[in-house]
Design a protein around this motif. Structure first.
Motif, PDB file in Angstrom:
ATOM      1  N   CYS A 155      -9.137   2.327  -4.723  1.00 27.36           N
ATOM      2  CA  CYS A 155      -7.672   2.271  -4.679  1.00 27.36           C
ATOM      3  C   CYS A 155      -7.141   1.905  -6.059  1.00 27.36           C
ATOM      4  O   CYS A 155      -7.380   0.816  -6.552  1.00 27.36           O
ATOM      5  N   PRO A 156      -6.382   2.786  -6.701  1.00 27.72           N
ATOM      6  CA  PRO A 156      -5.907   2.472  -8.052  1.00 27.72           C
ATOM      7  C   PRO A 156      -4.791   1.432  -8.046  1.00 27.72           C
ATOM      8  O   PRO A 156      -4.468   0.880  -9.093  1.00 27.72           O
ATOM      9  N   TYR A 157      -4.210   1.196  -6.890  1.00 27.54           N
ATOM     10  CA  TYR A 157      -3.130   0.208  -6.797  1.00 27.54           C
ATOM     11  C   TYR A 157      -3.675  -1.154  -6.379  1.00 27.54           C
ATOM     12  O   TYR A 157      -2.933  -2.104  -6.234  1.00 27.54           O
ATOM     13  N   PRO A 210      -5.458   9.706  -0.053  1.00 26.41           N
ATOM     14  CA  PRO A 210      -5.887   8.321  -0.304  1.00 26.41           C
ATOM     15  C   PRO A 210      -7.326   8.216  -0.807  1.00 26.41           C
ATOM     16  O   PRO A 210      -8.263   8.627  -0.119  1.00 26.41           O
ATOM     17  N   ALA A 211      -7.475   7.650  -1.988  1.00 25.11           N
ATOM     18  CA  ALA A 211      -8.810   7.476  -2.579  1.00 25.11           C
ATOM     19  C   ALA A 211      -9.632   6.493  -1.733  1.00 25.11           C
ATOM     20  O   ALA A 211     -10.849   6.636  -1.615  1.00 25.11           O
ATOM     21  N   CYS A 212      -8.957   5.517  -1.138  1.00 27.47           N
ATOM     22  CA  CYS A 212      -9.670   4.509  -0.335  1.00 27.47           C
ATOM     23  C   CYS A 212     -10.383   5.173   0.844  1.00 27.47           C
ATOM     24  O   CYS A 212     -11.522   4.833   1.166  1.00 27.47           O
ATOM     25  N   CYS A 271       0.862  -1.182   0.000  1.00 26.11           N
ATOM     26  CA  CYS A 271       0.000   0.000   0.000  1.00 26.11           C
ATOM     27  C   CYS A 271       0.897   1.231   0.000  1.00 26.11           C
ATOM     28  O   CYS A 271       1.935   1.257   0.660  1.00 26.11           O
ATOM     29  N   GLU A 272       0.484   2.250  -0.715  1.00 24.06           N
ATOM     30  CA  GLU A 272       1.307   3.449  -0.876  1.00 24.06           C
ATOM     31  C   GLU A 272       1.135   4.447   0.269  1.00 24.06           C
ATOM     32  O   GLU A 272       1.791   5.481   0.298  1.00 24.06           O
ATOM     33  N   HIS A 273       0.225   4.192   1.186  1.00 24.25           N
ATOM     34  CA  HIS A 273      -0.056   5.085   2.315  1.00 24.25           C
ATOM     35  C   HIS A 273      -0.102   6.549   1.828  1.00 24.25           C
ATOM     36  O   HIS A 273       0.602   7.432   2.334  1.00 24.25           O
ATOM     37  N   CYS A 274      -0.972   6.714   0.835  1.00 25.40           N
ATOM     38  CA  CYS A 274      -1.046   7.968   0.076  1.00 25.40           C
ATOM     39  C   CYS A 274      -1.380   9.178   0.953  1.00 25.40           C
ATOM     40  O   CYS A 274      -2.082   9.055   1.969  1.00 25.40           O
ATOM     41  N   LYS A 312      -5.804  -4.328   4.750  1.00 25.02           N
ATOM     42  CA  LYS A 312      -4.730  -3.791   3.915  1.00 25.02           C
ATOM     43  C   LYS A 312      -3.414  -3.752   4.673  1.00 25.02           C
ATOM     44  O   LYS A 312      -3.395  -3.961   5.894  1.00 25.02           O
ATOM     45  N   LYS A 362      -4.740  -2.197  -3.464  1.00 19.41           N
ATOM     46  CA  LYS A 362      -4.042  -2.646  -2.265  1.00 19.41           C
ATOM     47  C   LYS A 362      -4.957  -2.674  -1.042  1.00 19.41           C
ATOM     48  O   LYS A 362      -4.483  -2.633   0.086  1.00 19.41           O
ATOM     49  N   VAL A 363      -6.273  -2.715  -1.281  1.00 18.94           N
ATOM     50  CA  VAL A 363      -7.205  -3.049  -0.207  1.00 18.94           C
ATOM     51  C   VAL A 363      -7.876  -4.348  -0.625  1.00 18.94           C
ATOM     52  O   VAL A 363      -8.199  -4.532  -1.803  1.00 18.94           O
ATOM     53  N   VAL A 380      -2.075   4.484   6.667  1.00 20.77           N
ATOM     54  CA  VAL A 380      -3.499   4.330   6.333  1.00 20.77           C
ATOM     55  C   VAL A 380      -3.967   2.955   6.829  1.00 20.77           C
ATOM     56  O   VAL A 380      -3.365   1.929   6.511  1.00 20.77           O
TER      57      VAL A 380
END
Ligand code: SF4
Ligand code: SF4
Length: 509
Positions: free
Chosen positions: A229-231, A192-194, A186-189, A245, A233-234, A212
């Motif tokens: 999440c675009p990656y 974060p979109a999530c 996870c990118e821990h943006c 995640k 990762k959830v 996150v």
């Protein structure tokens, strides 16, 4: 300016040997449980390839991340609140188990209990979900070392984004072109979109260090976070129906220790450090119109931890003094901002990811060697970097929203550093032309070399422990995030009918 601290990671892709130790140790720690058989918080993909889950980078298909609306404001690609609420029970943008893979086990009992006989007993693969015999057709790591990838290369969204001639070359000369490994967590943006997509408020970004997490007590299993999440990762625990995640191993981080994936990384290619950023500027940085400007906008979010004005603002904002000290020694700041050799994965998703990558130089070096060139000669490597459109365009699609100049600049620095250190060590000379070509000083070269080549444990991981005065608050948050064991707080009853969980095959009701 509102100063906040974020724990972040950099991975040096040139050093990844694709051994998957990080994935295995992460799985043993976090997802070795019923309900998470198909889940890899850390996975390692071979690129080019379609990844895990399949084609996750194709946002036309999965509708993850953010886009700008007509007025230039950020909106989730998966739609506004009303659209998402209407789709609660029929979310079409959710990967099925076939997009991940059907986890398998083996009928080991047969081996142990088979009666003595002339033939060696054979065990069949069984679905870890249904217990029935199954055929192994895909896995989280199916394309390892390009195995089978020639068949699927055409589906790599990064190749689809390349000009046709270059894309065809990658497709048809696949194994001769290049390959590298891409470890992902996870990118821990910062944006974060999530978190924004979660209707229950269960997904949240910890204020103190930006990790996150999912509050298992609040999650109602709507799975909007998975789509957003675009990656990808959830994940959904099919036993509990709740989202799970990567936790950035927060209990270890709180103790000043690196994540399990970093601690056990065989290539020693991961770096973890604190960075300070301006929280008030995140939305503007994620909203710049041209995707190729996003990298610079995201870099500008990071504040110089040595700047007295930043230190004073950080102290006023409650960032502990030792965290500021750690930020001043942060290998992440050093690599991503000071030397600008680390790049975010798909900045165009506008989530402002906090796991950055040093792109691999090896495809270029391999190509120079193949042309009978000397891959230790910076001139030839520089020439290779400017000529080798294919790896450059591919890497730019991954790390710079298609801007090949950014990737070329990073690879030139890495190549120049090698040439500079080679000249200094073998000939005792200072390669002034390499300093001039990259705009780096001798000290820059030495510092970059030290970090990338010989940095010890304490230099790769600069993680200040959590503060005693915030311990009660952290413990409370930790209870909500526990994913530990069957029967633990996160393993309660299934809150949704099984029919709406993603554990079903494509096309099944
Ligand atoms: S990468 Fe992590 S923080 Fe970013 S949107 Fe996906 S799950 Fe959320
Ligand atoms: S442990 Fe390190 S070297 Fe091995 S696959 Fe993971 S990131 Fe790569």
């Amino acid at each position: 300016m509102r100063v906040m601290a974020q724990v972040a990671m950099v991975m040096n892709l040139d050093k990844c040997i694709g051994c998957h130790t990080c994935s295995v140790t992460c799985k043993q720690t976090w997802t070795n449980r019923e309900g998470t058989e198909y889940v890899w918080f850390n996975n390692v993909e071979t690129k080019p390839g379609i990844g895990y889950p399949k084609h996750y980078e194709d946002q036309e298909r999965w509708r993850g991340g953010w886009v700008l609306d007509d007025r230039g404001r950020l909106k989730l690609r998966s739609g506004g609140k009303v659209k998402r609420l209407l789709g609660l029970f029929a979310n079409p943008d959710l990967p099925s188990i076939d997009d991940y893979y059907e986890p398998i086990t083996y009928d080991y009992d047969t081996l142990i209990t088979a009666p003595a006989g002339r033939d060696t007993p054979v065990i069949r693969p069984k679905s870890a979900l249904t217990g029935k015999d199954t055929a192994i057709k895909w896995g989280a790591n199916w394309e390892d070392d390009l195995g089978g990838a020639a068949e699927h290369a055409a589906g790599d969204p990064n190749i689809a984004a390349m000009p046709k001639q270059a894309a065809d070359k990658v497709r048809f000369e696949f194994e001769r072109t290049f390959m590298f490994h891409l470890p992902r967590i996870c990118e821990h943006c910062l944006n974060p979109a999530c978190v924004s997509a979660c209707p229950s408020g269960a997904m949240y970004k910890r204020a103190e260090d930006g990790i996150v997490l999912v509050d298992q007590n609040r999650c109602r299993g709507w799975r909007m976070c998975v789509s957003a999440c675009p990656y990808k990762k959830v994940y959904v625990n099919h036993n509990t129906g709740k989202a799970e995640k990567c936790t950035f191993c927060f209990p270890r981080i709180e103790a000043g220790q690196p994540t399990v994936c970093a601690e056990t990384c065989v290539g020693r290619l991961r770096y973890i450090g604190m960075v300070l950023y301006d929280a008030d500027a995140v939305t503007a940085a994620a909203s710049v119109p041209d995707p190729q400007d996003l990298l610079e906008a995201q870099r500008n979010l990071f504040l110089d931890p040595a700047d007295p004005a930043v230190v004073s603002a950080a102290l006023s904002a409650g960032v502990p003094r030792d965290w500021i000290d750690a930020a001043q020694r942060s290998p992440v700041y050093e690599l991503a901002i000071r030397h600008k050799v680390a790049l975010p994965l798909h900045p165009e998703y506008r989530t402002v990811p906090m796991v950055w990558y040093i792109p691999p130089l090896s495809p270029v070096l391999d190509a120079v060697s193949e042309m009978d060139g000397d891959n230790a000669d910076p001139d030839q490597v520089f020439h290779g970097i400017t000529q080798l459109r294919i790896p450059m365009e591919y890497l730019a699609s991954l790390f710079a929203a298609g801007d090949t100049e950014v990737v070329a600049g990073v690879l030139m620095k890495l190549s120049a550093m090698r040439g500079y250190m080679r000249a200094r060590t073998l000939d005792g000379t200072v390669a002034e032309e390499l300093l001039a070509a990259t705009g780096m000083s001798s000290m820059d070269m030495e510092r970059l070399y030290r970090l990338l080549a010989v940095a010890k444990y304490d230099e790769r991981y600069v993680i200040p422990p959590a503060h005693r005065e915030t311990a009660a608050e952290l413990a409370e948050l930790g209870t909500g995030c526990s994913l530990d064991v069957p029967g633990g707080p996160g393993m309660g009853r299934v809150l949704l009918p099984l029919s709406v969980l993603p554990i079903k095959r494509n096309g099944e009701p």
